[in-house]
Design a protein around this motif. Structure first.
Motif: not given
Ligand code: ADP
Length: 305
Positions: A121-125, A127-134
């Motif tokens: 439900g959250v746009p991938v762009v 997300l901060g890098p910390e969150q994105l790589r999880r």
């Protein structure tokens, strides 16, 4: 004779300045390439670090996505796709259809021109890098070995990891044997002027970073096709270990990958035109069936039966 000798001597004098000039042109080229990379960073979509909510689950949704590069026309023309957690989805289609572009949007490398790519439900762009790589990691054919130690190269993915975790990640991709033989273990400096790393080891380091980042979804731009067979065998084994237990979206360049996937999406000219299991798509006698038959060489596509 005087003229010939003079000309020869002058020509000899020319060699050194020419050399210097060529050297400098080369340096100029390499520094402008470096500058282009720095410039590229400025163009990367900026994550909204604070206040972006955590994804509710592992589901990836692509809704009405359109995308065009700065130069050139629209590459994606309205893509809709829901990826089920845990599934293996293969994306196939002719070259230039937009598969790699889609993989970049899925991984949050680029933002869609319109429409949304969301994870939980959250746009991938957003997300901060910390969150994105999880969440999502893109594995491509480009592998960088960063100047620094083996440890530095791995900690990029998980700054808090201890030695035991780093060795476990190296072991998972089959790199622990050569890493253990390095003169200073994890503290060995890598790079052209220190210990050089070849292509397959660079790839293993990249995969070890994926293990450390531990994302639930991997986007795989199928890389091994371009490697020599020995390297490919190495990498495929490492890759299999990394894929275990994750959602995998594979940009498939070879159809046997598609055959083994849970679902296959066919991309043509910026749109997803078919989506289903291998058997369903073969039974549907559409574009995928034609690809499959011609690849299998059973002549059915050719004879039109
Ligand atoms: P595929 O992965 O299916 O081969 P791509 O997503 O790489 O397709 O490319 C889709 C289209 O986008 C192609 O026509 C390609 O020329 C164009 N394209 C890809 N990358 C760029 C770029 N960086 N700038 C401009 N056009 C691009």
């Amino acid at each position: 004779l005087g003229t010939v000798v003079a000309a020869t001597l002058y020509l000899r004098q020319l060699v050194e300045p020419l050399d210097t000039m060529l050297n400098q042109v080369e340096q100029l080229q390499s520094s402008s390439a470096s500058f282009a990379r720095v410039e590229g960073l400025a163009g990367a979509p900026r994550a909204v670090r604070e206040g972006s909510p955590a994804p509710a689950d592992d589901r990836i949704d692509v809704a009405g996505v359109r995308y065009a590069y700065d130069r050139g026309g629209e590459v994606l023309r309205g893509v809709n796709l829901t990826v089920r957690p845990g599934e293996r989805l293969a994306v196939v289609g002719p070259s230039g259809a937009g598969k790699s572009t889609l993989s970049r949007l899925l991984a949050g490398v680029d933002a869609p021109g319109s429409g949304t790519v969301t994870v939980g439900g959250v746009p991938v762009v957003a997300l901060g890098p910390e969150q994105l790589r999880r969440q999502v990691v893109l594995v491509t054919q480009e592998h960088h070995v960063f100047l620094g130690t083996v440890r530095d190269n791995l900690l990029i993915a998980e700054p808090g990891a201890g030695d035991a975790e780093l060795w476990a990640a190296l072991a998972a991709v089959g790199a622990d044997d050569w890493a253990a033989e390095l003169p200073e273990g994890l503290d060995t400096e890598l790079g052209p002027e220190a210990v050089a790393v070849d292509g397959s080891r660079a790839q293993q380091l990249a995969l070890a970073r994926v293990v450390l980042a531990d994302p639930h979804t991997l986007i795989l731009d199928e890389a091994t096709a371009l490697l020599d067979p020995a390297t490919a065998r190495h990498t495929e084994r490492a890759l299999a270990a990394v894929l275990e237990g994750r959602t995998v979206i594979a940009i498939a360049h070879r159809l046997h990958t598609a055959h083994d996937a849970d679902r296959v999406a066919v991309m043509e000219d910026g749109r997803l035109t078919e989506l289903g299991t291998h058997d369903e798509l073969v039974a549907a006698e559409g574009a995928y069936a034609a690809l499959w038959h011609s690849w299998h060489g059973d002549g059915r596509a050719a004879s039109g039966r």
